[in-house]
Design a protein around this motif. Structure first.
Motif, short mmCIF file in Angstrom:
data_model
loop_
_atom_site.label_atom_id
_atom_site.label_comp_id
_atom_site.label_asym_id
_atom_site.label_seq_id
_atom_site.Cartn_x
_atom_site.Cartn_y
_atom_site.Cartn_z
N MET A 191 1.05 -1.34 0.11
CA MET A 191 0.07 0.21 0.06
C MET A 191 0.93 1.30 0.00
SD MET A 191 -2.54 -1.77 2.97
CE MET A 191 -1.45 -1.17 4.18
N ASP A 192 0.56 2.37 -1.10
CA ASP A 192 1.97 3.08 -1.04
C ASP A 192 0.62 4.14 -1.73
OD1 ASP A 192 3.15 5.13 -2.31
OD2 ASP A 192 5.01 3.64 -3.36
N LEU A 193 0.60 5.49 -0.22
CA LEU A 193 -0.06 6.05 -0.38
C LEU A 193 0.38 6.98 0.36
CD1 LEU A 193 -2.09 3.42 0.17
CD2 LEU A 193 -3.68 4.93 -0.45
N ILE A 233 12.82 7.56 1.59
CA ILE A 233 13.92 6.29 1.57
C ILE A 233 12.77 4.59 1.03
CG2 ILE A 233 16.10 4.62 2.47
CD1 ILE A 233 16.61 7.19 4.14
N GLU A 234 13.15 4.56 0.03
CA GLU A 234 11.86 3.14 0.20
C GLU A 234 12.56 2.24 -0.89
OE1 GLU A 234 9.66 4.29 -3.43
OE2 GLU A 234 10.32 6.09 -3.47
N PRO A 235 13.72 1.42 -0.66
CA PRO A 235 13.79 -0.21 -1.21
C PRO A 235 12.65 -0.37 -1.25
CG PRO A 235 14.51 0.33 0.90
CD PRO A 235 14.05 1.48 1.06
N VAL A 255 4.67 14.60 -5.25
CA VAL A 255 5.67 13.63 -5.13
C VAL A 255 6.76 13.32 -5.44
CG1 VAL A 255 4.56 12.47 -6.55
CG2 VAL A 255 4.79 11.02 -4.23
N HIS A 256 7.42 13.69 -6.94
CA HIS A 256 8.52 13.47 -7.14
C HIS A 256 8.75 15.59 -7.32
CE1 HIS A 256 7.42 9.11 -8.59
NE2 HIS A 256 7.43 8.74 -7.34
N ASP A 257 9.43 15.41 -6.18
CA ASP A 257 9.03 17.02 -5.36
C ASP A 257 10.86 17.47 -7.05
OD1 ASP A 257 8.09 19.63 -5.33
OD2 ASP A 257 8.91 19.26 -2.88
N ALA A 279 2.34 13.26 0.85
CA ALA A 279 3.24 12.68 1.93
C ALA A 279 3.84 11.69 0.80
CB ALA A 279 2.85 11.99 2.36
N ASP A 280 4.46 10.79 0.95
CA ASP A 280 5.03 9.05 0.11
C ASP A 280 5.06 7.70 1.52
OD1 ASP A 280 4.47 7.55 -1.59
OD2 ASP A 280 6.79 8.42 -2.93
N VAL A 281 3.95 7.86 1.23
CA VAL A 281 4.27 6.41 2.46
C VAL A 281 4.03 4.61 2.31
CG1 VAL A 281 4.19 5.44 4.76
CG2 VAL A 281 3.93 7.69 4.36
N1 GLY Z 1 4.36 6.87 -4.70
C1 GLY Z 1 5.21 6.65 -5.87
C2 GLY Z 1 7.08 6.65 -5.53
O1 GLY Z 1 6.90 6.06 -4.02
O2 GLY Z 1 7.40 7.62 -5.70
#
Ligand code: GLY
Ligand code: MN
Ligand code: MN
Length: 493
Positions: A306-308, A426-428, A409-411, A317-319
């Motif tokens: 779940m990426d919201l 940080i999203e591995p 979100v991709h600022d 945000a991006d969690v």
């Molecule tokens: N939600 C898109 C990303 O994580 O970059």
């Protein structure tokens, strides 16, 4: 445009005075006009001598017939003005200009008032409102841009983002289509060569490159007011993850899970989702940006990714959390989950002023790649053994690890050297789709853990800590009861 029937219906239903459509109850924690004015001043200070920067509002996108997509302002435009309406253009001058004997160094053109349209869409600022609410000394209406006396050839640089040519011409004079056409005429914007989408970055005094680099520098470092809004957006999103952990059970649909997150966003008065919500169970979680969220019944034993992100007053945000639908990770799921967690911790340890996105990525990739070798999932850490030749990417960790968050979100923001007050993810992740060249016991395990961090001089602050991250903590949270357990609706065919 609205068809006649729709007009009659709406007029019949809404026999309210126009004043009732004025935007009442605007949030009291929106960024102030002073904040936006100071952003313009900061940009002006960085602009080269004898230059002008030109920004256009986002276009309105039609969804079908007389229904448009919900309007969302262009983030640069919002950052610099706070204006949330379409069909506007902003000019920021390095040096003072004169208009009718008055000196000014910025001007905004906004939509004119239109009682009938305002009846449907709500009050417009208009030029007087723009001066007052947006703190501009000079504001004019869209149709005035045509007669506005400006000689773009006198500037050494006319800086703007190039046009994609996908803006509709509406019936309204001075709409975005007209503003762009007028600018092109006044600035001597050349006909593009057939088949090319963009101008050369520098053509005569037209410059479609420099502005983005300036905006990266400005927007990458968050001001205290922005941080307050970002913290709120992140906390709301993390609470959404936590509440879904409590509510989750097999048999729910992906859309239902999405609905709980988004209900919580709204409950905390976040206006939008910062991007389309990604809710994928089992195999669907292996699709990196899966937004169909179609699966009608999530199965016992699956993981759900779940990426919201809630968008609060423009800041998103991006969690991401990945949890076992039945509340307990299987042995293989837990091994992969804990490996991703370990990778994220390695990335977090690297995250501080002076580090680069590449440093953080490498720290996470080293953990993941070696871990997958130790599990016999990769043969070795040789590039060829890890690469999927169809995509040219690392087979099981096929994406980057960091980006800025903010108004996008991709600022916008620099990635070569981290600085204090940047906010990054940080999203591995590890994604092992069915049919992968490894033991089938690993198939259909997708895991991404994504958190939002404020970069500081000494390290970084985890902003999304309302949502448990460790596998044991997630399992514990999932044992709690949820208010959503009580919701029972009638069955329908
Ligand atoms: N939600 C898109 C990303 O994580 O970059
Ligand atoms: Mn992200
Ligand atoms: Mn994400």
């Amino acid at each position: 445009m609205m068809n006649n029937l729709a007009y009659i219906w709406m007029i019949a239903v809404w026999l309210l005075p126009v004043s009732a459509f004025a935007q009442e109850h605007t949030p009291d924690d929106l960024l102030s006009s002073q904040f936006h004015r100071e952003r313009r001043e900061a940009l002006r200070a960085m602009m080269p001598g004898n230059s002008v920067a030109v920004f256009f509002a986002n276009p309105v996108r039609n969804r079908a017939n007389d229904v448009d997509y919900i309007y969302h302002q262009d983030p640069n435009f919002y950052y610099l003005t706070g204006h949330r309406e379409p069909h506007a253009v902003l000019l920021i001058f390095k040096d003072k200009q004169r208009l009718n004997g008055k000196s000014y160094d910025e001007i905004i053109f906004v939509r004119a008032h239109d009682a009938l349209r305002e009846l449907y869409e709500g009050a417009r600022l208009g030029k007087a409102g723009a001066k007052k609410a947006l703190d501009f000394k000079v504001a004019l209406e869209g149709p005035d841009f045509e007669s506005y006396n400006i000689d773009f050839s006198k500037f050494d640089k006319v800086m703007f983002y190039d046009f994609e040519g996908d803006v509709r011409n509406t019936e309204e004079a001075g709409d975005l289509y007209d503003l762009i056409a007028t600018f092109k005429k006044k600035a001597n914007y050349p006909d593009k060569a057939p088949g090319t989408l963009t101008l050369e970055p520098h053509q005569n005094n037209l410059d479609t490159q420099t502005l983005d680099s300036l905006m990266q520098q400005r927007r990458g470092i968050k001001q205290p007011e922005e941080l307050a809004l970002l913290r709120k957006a992140v906390t709301i999103s993390a609470i959404g993850q936590r509440e879904v952990m409590k509510a989750m059970h097999p048999g729910m649909s992906e859309a239902e899970v999405q609905g709980i997150h988004e209900f919580i966003f709204k409950k905390y008065r976040a206006e939008y989702e910062g991007y389309p919500s990604i809710v994928g169970a089992g195999h669907n979680g292996c699709v990196l940006h899966y937004i169909d969220n179609y699966k009608p019944s999530i199965e016992d034993g699956e993981l759900i990714l779940m990426d919201l992100g809630a968008e609060y007053h423009g800041y998103t945000a991006d969690v991401t959390r990945t949890i076992p639908v039945n509340g307990k990770f299987s042995k293989e799921q837990k091994i992969i989950y804990d490996l991703v967690y370990k990778a994220q911790e390695a990335g977090r340890a690297m995250c501080k002023e002076g580090a680069t996105f590449a440093d953080i990525y490498l720290a996470t990739a080293n953990v993941i790649n070696q871990g997958l070798v130790d599990l016999g999932i990769y043969k070795s850490t040789d590039k060829e053994d890890m690469m999927d030749s169809r995509t040219g990417r690392n087979r099981y960790y096929p994406h980057g690890c960091c980006h800025h968050i903010g108004l996008d979100v991709h600022d916008k923001g620099e990635t070569d050297t981290l600085k204090a007050n940047m906010v990054i993810t940080i999203e591995p992740g590890i994604y092992i789709p069915e049919g992968s060249p490894c033991d089938p016991k690993w198939w259909n395990i997708p895991v991404r853990i994504e958190d939002d961090f404020l970069v500081t001089q000494a390290g970084c602050e985890l902003l999304s800590d309302e949502a448990p991250r460790k596998s044991e903590e997630i399992e514990k949270m999932m044992q709690q009861s949820s208010p959503f357990d009580q919701i029972a609706l009638p069955a329908i065919e």
